[in-house]
Design an enzyme around this catalytic site. Structure first.
Site, PDB file in Angstrom:
ATOM      1  N   LYS A  73       0.863  -1.188   0.000  1.00 14.73           N
ATOM      2  CA  LYS A  73       0.000   0.000   0.000  1.00 14.73           C
ATOM      3  C   LYS A  73       0.900   1.238   0.000  1.00 14.73           C
ATOM      4  O   LYS A  73       1.957   1.243   0.640  1.00 14.73           O
ATOM      5  CB  LYS A  73      -0.862  -0.045   1.266  1.00 14.73           C
ATOM      6  CG  LYS A  73      -1.902   1.062   1.378  1.00 14.73           C
ATOM      7  CD  LYS A  73      -2.756   0.824   2.631  1.00 14.73           C
ATOM      8  CE  LYS A  73      -3.848   1.858   2.803  1.00 14.73           C
ATOM      9  NZ  LYS A  73      -4.693   1.578   3.990  1.00 14.73           N
ATOM     10  N   SER A 148      -9.590   1.384   3.076  1.00 15.12           N
ATOM     11  CA  SER A 148      -8.765   2.189   2.196  1.00 15.12           C
ATOM     12  C   SER A 148      -7.703   1.413   1.428  1.00 15.12           C
ATOM     13  O   SER A 148      -7.120   1.945   0.488  1.00 15.12           O
ATOM     14  CB  SER A 148      -8.082   3.291   3.010  1.00 15.12           C
ATOM     15  OG  SER A 148      -7.226   2.733   3.980  1.00 15.12           O
ATOM     16  N   SER A 172      -9.521  -1.026   7.235  1.00 12.82           N
ATOM     17  CA  SER A 172      -8.985  -0.843   5.883  1.00 12.82           C
ATOM     18  C   SER A 172      -8.253  -2.023   5.272  1.00 12.82           C
ATOM     19  O   SER A 172      -7.953  -2.017   4.086  1.00 12.82           O
ATOM     20  CB  SER A 172      -8.059   0.369   5.846  1.00 12.82           C
ATOM     21  OG  SER A 172      -8.836   1.529   5.756  1.00 12.82           O
TER      22      SER A 172
HETATM   23  N1  GLN Z   1     -12.882   3.490   6.541  1.00 10.27           N
HETATM   24  C1  GLN Z   1     -12.367   3.848   7.834  1.00 10.27           C
HETATM   25  C2  GLN Z   1     -12.092   5.320   7.879  1.00 10.27           C
HETATM   26  O1  GLN Z   1     -12.363   5.956   6.927  1.00 10.27           O
HETATM   27  C3  GLN Z   1     -11.143   3.043   8.137  1.00 10.27           C
HETATM   28  C4  GLN Z   1      -9.942   3.536   7.472  1.00 10.27           C
HETATM   29  C5  GLN Z   1      -8.729   2.727   7.770  1.00 10.27           C
HETATM   30  O2  GLN Z   1      -8.797   1.664   8.386  1.00 10.27           O
HETATM   31  N2  GLN Z   1      -7.588   3.255   7.390  1.00 10.27           N
HETATM   32  O3  GLN Z   1     -11.629   5.834   8.843  1.00 10.27           O
END
Ligand code: GLN
Length: 480
Positions: A73, A148, A172
């Site tokens: 990532k 994400s 994420s």
């Molecule tokens: N979707 C969640 C957020 O927007 C989790 C994001 C993540 O785990 N980086 O905060």
């Protein structure tokens, strides 16, 4: 998958250079439609493959991950490589060092194919918040891959990487794994060093593997875990080989089913698939126990107070001076004294996307003098209560089961104007980060939408530093 490839590399059936080229060919062929990668490291990857091939040829021992192509990532630093976190503010940022996980992987001879797309600074659930491109779900190109770490999950399931690393602050790694039909593991907070991971919310963030099988995830975890002096929150927990704990036997294991997770908000479709998965666990010898997580209803609200608070603090370092983009307007600078402030403001105005700005504002507000007690402090107190709920639950059960997400992958654009709906995507995943326990998402079924099959993931959460049990349960499920 990793083991099979390792055997083939070992007995000379394939070599790492050819394997790596094959993966780049796949990327060339498919990624124009899927858009999983932001940057490819062709030269670095092929050089590393050559190195490992030389070792293999002379009969040297090499690690299970040696010579095997993977993806990262784009919020993990690779020395000399571009690391953007999918933000314009880091468009030209070249990391001067390797993240600890990258260093560890390199030492094992892993081949890093490139960096994958994500929501900007990992804020989002669909990878649509990337400043560069919208990654597509390989099962239906009109749908999101989740987020994400959407690029990582899409790359793995479409054979553009054997496995990938993602980061998980509130789901994420797990939610995109669920949307794409992969296995995604968020380790216990402190299990894996965060050094060199661009911070989103430091008391939540963990790096974890996205893979095609539970065993692969276990193999990767064994190689990235452990204490690191560069991350004071990393725990002394290295040296274990999690893959050795995959016995395929879960007889007598107690799986908690929280009442709160299977209430009115959940569709019958996902409920039925979840109950079928629970039945399967029962058949395999596990005991199902109904439990309560009394403070569960506050999980999402306190997540969206504490995370933006940490975000607002972590984003302060992107000021146009220290990293990446710098908007230094010569015209304005003639005015004189305001120059530095202008640079800060202009860089952040142009460099950050809307979701990042929204969270900076929310977090700054929650932390401000008049509101700190009412929001941040209160949320932290409830976070503690939630942790106590989990401590109590784990006196009765070994693992806790839930769906990973309330629905399958949604359409691109479907939730971009309804943020609450977007945030609800993480309703089952944020809790593990709030309390710090390890959690895994693994495929438990599929649903059909417009004659396309979409995967559904189930989630298991384990005790703090109980990854062995967690992985073994998911592995046993997968085997049968
Ligand atoms: N979707 C969640 C957020 O927007 C989790 C994001 C993540 O785990 N980086 O905060």
């Amino acid at each position: 998958m990793i083991r099979e490839l390792h055997e083939k590399l070992k007995n000379g059936e394939i070599n790492s250079v050819d394997l790596t080229k094959k993966y780049f060919d796949e990327i060339e062929l498919k990624d124009k439609n899927i858009l999983a990668y932001l940057t490819l490291h062709k030269e670095l990857a092929l050089n590393a493959a050559q190195e490992i091939d030389k070792k293999i040829q002379v009969g040297e021992d090499f690690d299970l991950l040696g010579g095997i192509p993977m993806a990262l990532k784009d919020n993990m630093c690779v020395m000399g490589g571009r690391t953007t976190a999918a933000s314009k503010i880091l468009d030209n940022y070249i990391a001067p060092y390797d993240a600890t996980v990258v260093k560890k992987l390199r030492e094992k001879g892993a081949i890093i194919l490139g960096k994958t797309n994500m929501d900007e600074f990992a804020m989002g659930s669909s990878t649509e918040n990337s400043a560069y491109q919208k990654t597509r779900n390989p099962h239906d190109l009109n749908r999101v891959p989740g987020g994400s770490s959407g690029g990582s999950a899409a790359a793995v399931v479409s054979d553009m990487a054997v496995y990938a690393l993602g980061s998980d602050t509130g789901g994420s790694v797990r939610q995109p794994a669920s949307f794409c039909g992969a296995v995604g593991l968020k380790p216990t907070y402190g299990r894996v060093s965060r050094h060199g991971l661009l911070a989103m919310a430091s008391s939540f963030d963990q790096i974890g593997p996205i893979a095609k099988s539970v065993e692969d995830a276990a193999i990767v975890l064994s190689r990235i875990a452990g204490r690191d002096l560069k991350d004071a929150t990393s725990a002394k927990s290295g040296g274990k080989f999690y893959e050795d704990y995959l016995t395929g036997n879960i007889k007598g294991m107690k799986i908690g089913v929280p009442k709160e997770y299977f209430g009115d908000g959940l569709s019958d479709e996902i409920k039925n698939i979840s109950f079928a998965a629970l039945e399967k666990f029962k058949k395999l010898g596990a005991e199902l126990v109904e439990i309560n997580i009394p403070h569960n209803e506050y999980a999402l609200p306190i997540y969206y107070i504490t995370v933006p608070s940490e975000v607002s603090s972590n984003m302060a370092r992107f000021d146009g001076i220290r990293y990446g983009l710098s908007i230094d307007d010569q015209e304005k600078s003639k005015i004189g004294a305001g120059k530095l402030l202008e640079t800060y403001l202009d860089t952040r105005e142009i460099g950050f996307g809307p979701e990042v700005k929204r969270r900076i504002m929310l977090g700054t507000y929650a932390l401000s003098a008049g509101y700190y007690d009412a929001y941040y402090k209160k949320a932290q107190k409830v976070r503690r209560l939630l942790r106590q709920d989990f401590e109590k639950a784990f006196e009765k059960v070994d693992l806790i089961f839930s769906p990973t997400a309330p629905e399958p992958a949604f359409k691109i654009g479907e939730k971009t104007t309804d943020l609450l709906q977007m945030y609800l995507s993480d309703i089952y995943t944020v809790t593990a980060n709030l309390v710090g326990v390890p959690a895994i998402s693994f495929p438990i079924g599929e649903v059909e939408r417009e004659s396309k099959k979409l995967p559904i993931g189930g989630q298991l959460m384990g005790r703090w530093f109980g990854e062995e049990e967690l992985l073994n349960a998911a592995h046993t499920f997968e085997l049968n």
